[in-house]
Design an enzyme around this catalytic site. Structure first.
Site, PDB file in Angstrom:
ATOM      1  N   ARG A 224       0.842  -1.192   0.000  1.00  0.00           N
ATOM      2  CA  ARG A 224       0.000   0.000   0.000  1.00  0.00           C
ATOM      3  C   ARG A 224       0.880   1.245   0.000  1.00  0.00           C
ATOM      4  O   ARG A 224       1.941   1.260   0.635  1.00  0.00           O
ATOM      5  CB  ARG A 224      -0.898   0.033   1.245  1.00  0.00           C
ATOM      6  CG  ARG A 224      -2.070  -0.936   1.194  1.00  0.00           C
ATOM      7  CD  ARG A 224      -3.114  -0.534   0.143  1.00  0.00           C
ATOM      8  NE  ARG A 224      -4.249  -1.431   0.120  1.00  0.00           N
ATOM      9  CZ  ARG A 224      -4.406  -2.467  -0.710  1.00  0.00           C
ATOM     10  NH1 ARG A 224      -3.479  -2.735  -1.617  1.00  0.00           N
ATOM     11  NH2 ARG A 224      -5.482  -3.226  -0.652  1.00  0.00           N
ATOM     12  N   HIS A 272      -0.730   0.049  -9.773  1.00  0.00           N
ATOM     13  CA  HIS A 272      -1.450  -0.878  -8.896  1.00  0.00           C
ATOM     14  C   HIS A 272      -1.945  -2.099  -9.687  1.00  0.00           C
ATOM     15  O   HIS A 272      -3.140  -2.400  -9.721  1.00  0.00           O
ATOM     16  CB  HIS A 272      -2.626  -0.172  -8.192  1.00  0.00           C
ATOM     17  CG  HIS A 272      -3.089  -0.899  -6.966  1.00  0.00           C
ATOM     18  ND1 HIS A 272      -3.511  -0.255  -5.814  1.00  0.00           N
ATOM     19  CD2 HIS A 272      -3.210  -2.228  -6.690  1.00  0.00           C
ATOM     20  CE1 HIS A 272      -3.863  -1.152  -4.903  1.00  0.00           C
ATOM     21  NE2 HIS A 272      -3.697  -2.366  -5.416  1.00  0.00           N
TER      22      HIS A 272
HETATM   23  P1  NDP Z   1      -2.036 -11.575   4.841  1.00  0.00           P
HETATM   24  O1  NDP Z   1      -2.994 -10.996   5.817  1.00  0.00           O
HETATM   25  O2  NDP Z   1      -2.230 -12.960   4.364  1.00  0.00           O
HETATM   26  O3  NDP Z   1      -0.554 -11.485   5.454  1.00  0.00           O
HETATM   27  C1  NDP Z   1      -0.070 -10.345   6.083  1.00  0.00           C
HETATM   28  C2  NDP Z   1       1.329 -10.627   6.616  1.00  0.00           C
HETATM   29  O4  NDP Z   1       1.860  -9.429   7.174  1.00  0.00           O
HETATM   30  C3  NDP Z   1       1.323 -11.674   7.750  1.00  0.00           C
HETATM   31  O5  NDP Z   1       2.465 -12.513   7.647  1.00  0.00           O
HETATM   32  C4  NDP Z   1       1.431 -10.804   9.005  1.00  0.00           C
HETATM   33  O6  NDP Z   1       2.043 -11.425  10.112  1.00  0.00           O
HETATM   34  C5  NDP Z   1       2.312  -9.679   8.503  1.00  0.00           C
HETATM   35  N1  NDP Z   1       2.152  -8.490   9.354  1.00  0.00           N
HETATM   36  C6  NDP Z   1       1.030  -7.795   9.634  1.00  0.00           C
HETATM   37  N2  NDP Z   1       1.295  -6.794  10.495  1.00  0.00           N
HETATM   38  C7  NDP Z   1       2.612  -6.873  10.766  1.00  0.00           C
HETATM   39  C8  NDP Z   1       3.488  -6.135  11.597  1.00  0.00           C
HETATM   40  N3  NDP Z   1       3.054  -5.105  12.332  1.00  0.00           N
HETATM   41  N4  NDP Z   1       4.787  -6.497  11.651  1.00  0.00           N
HETATM   42  C9  NDP Z   1       5.251  -7.549  10.919  1.00  0.00           C
HETATM   43  N5  NDP Z   1       4.473  -8.305  10.115  1.00  0.00           N
HETATM   44  C10 NDP Z   1       3.175  -7.952  10.032  1.00  0.00           C
HETATM   45  O7  NDP Z   1      -1.975 -10.558   3.612  1.00  0.00           O
HETATM   46  P2  NDP Z   1      -1.731 -10.876   2.074  1.00  0.00           P
HETATM   47  O8  NDP Z   1      -0.431 -11.560   1.933  1.00  0.00           O
HETATM   48  O9  NDP Z   1      -2.918 -11.514   1.469  1.00  0.00           O
HETATM   49  O10 NDP Z   1      -1.667  -9.387   1.480  1.00  0.00           O
HETATM   50  C11 NDP Z   1      -0.782  -8.410   1.983  1.00  0.00           C
HETATM   51  C12 NDP Z   1      -1.134  -7.040   1.448  1.00  0.00           C
HETATM   52  O11 NDP Z   1      -0.782  -6.937   0.075  1.00  0.00           O
HETATM   53  C13 NDP Z   1      -2.626  -6.702   1.461  1.00  0.00           C
HETATM   54  O12 NDP Z   1      -3.045  -6.280   2.739  1.00  0.00           O
HETATM   55  C14 NDP Z   1      -2.710  -5.596   0.436  1.00  0.00           C
HETATM   56  O13 NDP Z   1      -2.535  -4.349   1.041  1.00  0.00           O
HETATM   57  C15 NDP Z   1      -1.523  -5.866  -0.498  1.00  0.00           C
HETATM   58  N6  NDP Z   1      -1.970  -6.276  -1.835  1.00  0.00           N
HETATM   59  C16 NDP Z   1      -1.544  -5.556  -2.915  1.00  0.00           C
HETATM   60  C17 NDP Z   1      -1.904  -5.931  -4.187  1.00  0.00           C
HETATM   61  C18 NDP Z   1      -1.415  -5.199  -5.374  1.00  0.00           C
HETATM   62  O14 NDP Z   1      -1.868  -5.472  -6.499  1.00  0.00           O
HETATM   63  N7  NDP Z   1      -0.488  -4.267  -5.239  1.00  0.00           N
HETATM   64  C19 NDP Z   1      -2.771  -7.088  -4.421  1.00  0.00           C
HETATM   65  C20 NDP Z   1      -3.157  -7.800  -3.215  1.00  0.00           C
HETATM   66  C21 NDP Z   1      -2.761  -7.378  -1.978  1.00  0.00           C
HETATM   67  P3  NDP Z   1       1.356 -12.684  10.839  1.00  0.00           P
HETATM   68  O15 NDP Z   1       1.465 -13.806   9.839  1.00  0.00           O
HETATM   69  O16 NDP Z   1       2.185 -12.912  12.019  1.00  0.00           O
HETATM   70  O17 NDP Z   1      -0.068 -12.304  11.110  1.00  0.00           O
HETATM   71  C1  OXD Z   2      -5.834  -6.027  -3.010  1.00  0.00           C
HETATM   72  C2  OXD Z   2      -5.302  -5.145  -4.050  1.00  0.00           C
HETATM   73  O1  OXD Z   2      -5.851  -5.658  -1.841  1.00  0.00           O
HETATM   74  O2  OXD Z   2      -5.542  -5.419  -5.258  1.00  0.00           O
HETATM   75  O3  OXD Z   2      -6.271  -7.148  -3.377  1.00  0.00           O
HETATM   76  O4  OXD Z   2      -4.626  -4.169  -3.757  1.00  0.00           O
END
Ligand code: NDP
Ligand code: OXD
Length: 309
Positions: A224, A272
């Site tokens: 993000r 994006h």
């Molecule tokens: P998940 O919820 O599956 O995973 C999030 C990960 O981040 C987990 O491993 C979590 O740790 C870790 N995390 C969260 N908070 C912290 C913190 N404070 N410190 C360290 N680690 C942290 O998310 P996804 O993998 O599905 O997606 C991640 C992000 O990617 C989405 O939220 C979205 O914003 C972005 N995204 C972007 C896209 C794009 O096209 N650019 C498309 C899709 C998503 P833990 O495992 O311990 O909970």
């Molecule tokens: C998502 C994205 O959150 O596309 O899936 O950014």
């Protein structure tokens, strides 16, 4: 069941209503903007909903985010207190793996420098270490981060990962929590952000983080825009602390025409698209989740609104 759908574009909202309606003919889908009977609405399917857009929906059972992130849903300060369902799946993970591999390899093999040489008609070889000698650090080891990390390890990179809670992933050295953030960054030459946007992670790509990386490191942000402090990146690029960045997400999207990132020679901007779910795939996942939630009161892809992801 009656579902209100919202996307920032009216045309896309209409398309999603149509696609979901075709998949679930026994449910009704209508644009949130023109809902006539708010009390009839039991679910919403949204991307970047407006603040207060769901306040009258007193019988709402759940909100579906058209995407993996839920920050855009939580940004609605008047959001009803109901479960939030993420839209994730193999398709989304596959696309993100491709994006991360593409840009990690691009930085690793110094492609921007080689392209600059070509543009000048200069034969200027750049010798880089093999992937085994290059450390890549993945911030966030969830659906997307863990799979991207595994793919990079398969290519041969020395991969480290960082998450909130400890993780075990074969072939990856993992770190967890704020206490281990420094150890994770130490030696990471290509840093990839795949974190959700929460109060803990906002602004995490800042000058302090960059200064803990080896000089000349690269940064990839596919999570993000507000993870990044834009001015700190520009400063780190100017000083040489950071050599290059790939950015897919921005504080304001579309990225404003006057933003310095657009024409910065060391920044690659993508709009994006790292893992944009296509509407037919997304609507199939959403239809399945809606039916499952209606039947059982839960789904595997439930987010935790309190945690913020
Ligand atoms: P998940 O919820 O599956 O995973 C999030 C990960 O981040 C987990 O491993 C979590 O740790 C870790 N995390 C969260 N908070 C912290 C913190 N404070 N410190 C360290 N680690 C942290 O998310 P996804 O993998 O599905 O997606 C991640 C992000 O990617 C989405 O939220 C979205 O914003 C972005 N995204 C972007 C896209 C794009 O096209 N650019 C498309 C899709 C998503 P833990 O495992 O311990 O909970
Ligand atoms: C998502 C994205 O959150 O596309 O899936 O950014």
């Amino acid at each position: 069941m009656h579902v209100a759908v919202y996307l920032p574009s009216d045309e896309k909202t209409k398309d999603w209503c149509q696609m979901l309606g075709d998949l679930m003919p026994d449910w009704s889908f209508e644009p949130m903007k023109t809902v006539k009977d708010p009390e009839a609405i039991t679910y919403t399917v949204v991307w970047r909903p407006p603040t207060g857009g769901m306040t009258g929906f007193s019988n709402l059972k759940a909100v579906v985010s058209i995407g993996a992130g839920i920050d855009h849903v939580l940004a609605d300060e008047d959001l009803p207190d109901v479960p939030i369902i993420r839209t994730v799946g193999r398709d989304l993970t596959q696309r993100m793996k491709e994006y991360v591999a593409l840009h990690v390899l691009r930085h690793h093999r110094a492609l921007p420098a080689l392209q600059a040489s070509q543009a000048k008609g200069k034969w200027e070889p750049v010798i880089v270490p093999p992937a085994t000698g290059r450390r890549v650090g993945i911030m966030g080891l969830g659906n997307l981060g863990a799979e991207a990390a595994k793919l990079l390890a398969t290519i041969g990179f020395d991969v480290v990962g960082w998450s909130r809670s400890p993780k075990e992933i074969e072939g990856i050295r993992t770190f967890a929590g704020k206490d281990q953030f420094g150890a994770f960054l130490n030696g990471t030459e290509i840093l990839v952000c795949l974190l959700p946007l929460t109060e803990d992670t906002r602004g995490i790509l800042n000058a302090d983080t960059f200064n803990r990386l080896p000089r000349g490191a690269s940064v990839i942000n596919a999570a993000r825009g507000p993870h990044l402090v834009d001015a700190d990146l520009l400063g780190a690029l100017a000083s040489g602390q950071i050599a290059g960045a790939t950015l897919d997400v921005f504080h304001v999207e579309p990225l404003p025409a006057e933003h310095p990132f657009w024409y910065h020679p060391q920044i690659t901007v993508t709009p994006h698209v790292a893992s944009l779910i296509d509407a037919p795939t997304g609507s199939r996942i959403i239809a399945k989740n809606l039916r499952e939630f209606e039947k059982t009161g839960t789904v595997a892809d439930l987010a935790d609104g309190k945690r913020g992801y």
